[in-house]
Design a protein around this motif. Structure first.
Motif, mmCIF file in Angstrom:
data_model
loop_
_atom_site.group_PDB
_atom_site.id
_atom_site.type_symbol
_atom_site.label_atom_id
_atom_site.label_comp_id
_atom_site.label_asym_id
_atom_site.label_seq_id
_atom_site.Cartn_x
_atom_site.Cartn_y
_atom_site.Cartn_z
ATOM 1 N N TRP A 187 23.475 -24.845 -3.172
ATOM 2 C CA TRP A 187 22.466 -23.877 -3.591
ATOM 3 C C TRP A 187 21.452 -23.677 -2.472
ATOM 4 O O TRP A 187 21.068 -24.613 -1.788
ATOM 5 C CB TRP A 187 21.753 -24.368 -4.852
ATOM 6 N N GLY A 188 21.035 -22.425 -2.298
ATOM 7 C CA GLY A 188 20.071 -22.153 -1.243
ATOM 8 C C GLY A 188 20.154 -20.709 -0.782
ATOM 9 O O GLY A 188 20.739 -19.847 -1.463
ATOM 10 N N SER A 189 19.592 -20.456 0.380
ATOM 11 C CA SER A 189 19.450 -19.078 0.843
ATOM 12 C C SER A 189 20.769 -18.440 1.278
ATOM 13 O O SER A 189 20.953 -17.232 1.137
ATOM 14 C CB SER A 189 18.435 -19.029 1.980
ATOM 15 N N LEU A 222 22.048 -14.921 -0.074
ATOM 16 C CA LEU A 222 22.461 -13.777 0.740
ATOM 17 C C LEU A 222 23.861 -13.296 0.358
ATOM 18 O O LEU A 222 24.168 -12.113 0.418
ATOM 19 C CB LEU A 222 22.394 -14.133 2.232
ATOM 20 N N GLU A 223 24.706 -14.234 -0.093
ATOM 21 C CA GLU A 223 26.069 -13.855 -0.486
ATOM 22 C C GLU A 223 26.168 -13.421 -1.946
ATOM 23 O O GLU A 223 26.833 -12.442 -2.262
ATOM 24 C CB GLU A 223 27.023 -15.050 -0.295
ATOM 25 N N ALA A 224 25.514 -14.162 -2.819
ATOM 26 C CA ALA A 224 25.746 -13.964 -4.260
ATOM 27 C C ALA A 224 24.519 -13.447 -5.012
ATOM 28 O O ALA A 224 24.583 -13.201 -6.210
ATOM 29 C CB ALA A 224 26.225 -15.283 -4.890
ATOM 30 N N GLY A 225 23.392 -13.314 -4.316
ATOM 31 C CA GLY A 225 22.207 -12.742 -4.953
ATOM 32 C C GLY A 225 21.369 -13.700 -5.772
ATOM 33 O O GLY A 225 20.431 -13.269 -6.447
ATOM 34 N N ALA A 226 21.701 -14.997 -5.732
ATOM 35 C CA ALA A 226 20.879 -15.974 -6.459
ATOM 36 C C ALA A 226 20.912 -17.301 -5.720
ATOM 37 O O ALA A 226 21.929 -17.688 -5.159
ATOM 38 C CB ALA A 226 21.380 -16.169 -7.890
ATOM 39 N N MET A 227 19.792 -18.006 -5.757
ATOM 40 C CA MET A 227 19.684 -19.291 -5.054
ATOM 41 C C MET A 227 20.544 -20.366 -5.711
ATOM 42 O O MET A 227 21.038 -21.267 -5.067
ATOM 43 C CB MET A 227 18.225 -19.756 -5.045
#
Ligand code: NAD
Ligand code: IPM
Ligand code: MN
Length: 354
Positions: free
Chosen positions: A44-46, A50-55
């Motif tokens: 989990w993270g940025s 950037l890929e999936a739209g949620a942290m």
């Protein structure tokens, strides 16, 4: 053999490097002391944002709720706004698991040069109890009239009796176990509602701890005193924002953010605690291999004390090895401590000592 379930969230930037360094060292110590860390690692993270739209996934908290503890690296990415990343991962865990104590100890270790003139190892030793679920970090407010001249932003601080009492009481209890001295950080000269309330609660709770000497300092004054006479601080209690600022000051006067550990603790034990260094993702040094892993490693020692009935011997062993390394001039030290060593060299030297 005792085995503990640890949910590991390395996160962003140097968070991944210091977390893998810490895990290597924690495993060494655990094995030596006859227990194991069974890790589930979450990406989990940025990058995920950037890929999936949620942290993290929608059910993120459910997935880690049964862990014995959570260990986090850092969160923050130059290409994603900080309020998005932090409100998408770190802050929801602190709040969602009601981790109302943010405990942040700082010691000036032997061998560390403080930026303060004339201070040497052992001269500073304090612990900050930071309120961690409300105060100035409450998500109360909003923005209206976007783009107009009368655009408005409101962010209200939230101080509840329960929330204030429980952090203040924990700090008093800590003071009875240390030197019997508590500093309360306030701003009741300007903030006549929230901070006068804070002072009232400190006074009320203090009646149960007549042996503790309380010093109430305005936050501007306490920031100055942390620089000019840090030896006077022992246990410090502060609201969420004041505690945040105070703990960066406390970290740098004791050498580096790269040495500052932190625990987010739900003392009622309804939820897992989360351990993470005080520092962030340090984009200015990411990828250089020079992040100091000791903040994360000392954070691991804090975590040990909170596992099961407390793996205190392992925590002491680990802290002892760190202190020995720091005191040894010929040992590898990262650039934040004035050396030129890489993260991996610090880990390998520490492993040898253990
Ligand atoms: P930071 O803590 O990341 O860095 C501050 C300074 O300390 C930088 O010069 C950095 O290089 C240095 N530093 C920090 N940790 C170090 C280490 N282990 N070894 C050597 N040097 C170290 O704070 P910042 O620059 O204000 O924030 C960067 C990003 O991190 C932002 O996105 C911010 O929101 C985020 N942040 C996250 C957390 C967290 O996840 N708990 C904490 C603070 C900041
Ligand atoms: C910290 C950090 C966080 C905080 C940020 C990243 C939201 O600065 O853990 O000290 O303010 O609590
Ligand atoms: Mn901070």
């Amino acid at each position: 053999m005792e085995a503990y379930d640890i949910a590991v969230i390395p996160g962003d930037g140097i968070g991944t490097a210091v977390t893998s360094a810490a895990m290597e060292v924690l495993d060494t110590v655990a094995e030596k002391h006859g227990f194991a860390l069974e890790r589930s690692t979450y990406d989990w993270g940025s990058e995920r944002y950037l890929e999936a739209g949620a942290m993290m996934p929608d059910n993120g908290l459910d997935r880690i709720e049964s862990a014995d503890s959570i260990f986090l690296g850092a969160v923050g990415h130059p290409e994603v706004p900080d309020h998005v990343t932090l409100n998408g991962l770190l802050l929801p865990i602190r709040k969602g698991f009601d981790q109302y104590i943010c405990k942040r100890p700082n010691k000036l270790f032997e061998g560390i040069e403080s930026p303060l003139r004339g201070y040497k190892g052992g001269d500073v030793d304090l612990v900050v109890y930071r309120e961690n679920t409300e105060g100035e970090y409450a998500n109360v407010g909003g923005r209206e009239h976007h783009g107009f001249d009368h655009e408005t932003a409101v962010q209200s601080a939230l101080f509840t009796r329960q929330g204030t009492e429980r952090i203040v009481r924990s700090a008093f209890e800590a003071a009875t176990e240390r030197d019997g001295h508590l500093t309360s950080i306030t701003k009741s000269n300007a903030q006549a509602h929230s901070m006068v309330f804070w002072d009232d609660i400190v006074e009320e709770v203090g009646e149960d701890f007549p042996e503790v000497e309380v010093n109430s300092l305005l936050v501007d004054r306490s920031s100055m005193d942390l620089i000019r006479r840090p030896e006077e601080f022992d246990v410090v209690v502060a609201s969420n924002l004041f505690g945040d600022i105070t703990t960066d000051i406390a970290a740098i006067i004791t050498g580096s953010l790269g040495l500052a550990p932190s625990g987010n603790i739900n003392e009622a034990n309804d939820y897992p605690d989360m351990f993470e260094p005080v520092h962030g993702s340090a984009p200015d040094i990411v990828g250089e291999g020079v992040a100091n892993p000791l903040a994360s490693i000392l954070t691991g020692a804090m975590m040990f004390e909170h596992l099961g009935d407390g793996e205190d011997a392992a925590a002491d062993d680990l802290r002892g090895a760190v202190e020995e390394q720091l005191a040894d001039e010929s040992a590898p030290h990262t650039p934040d401590l004035g050396g030129d060593a890489k993260t991996v060299e610090v880990v390998s030297d520490l492993t040898d000592r253990l």
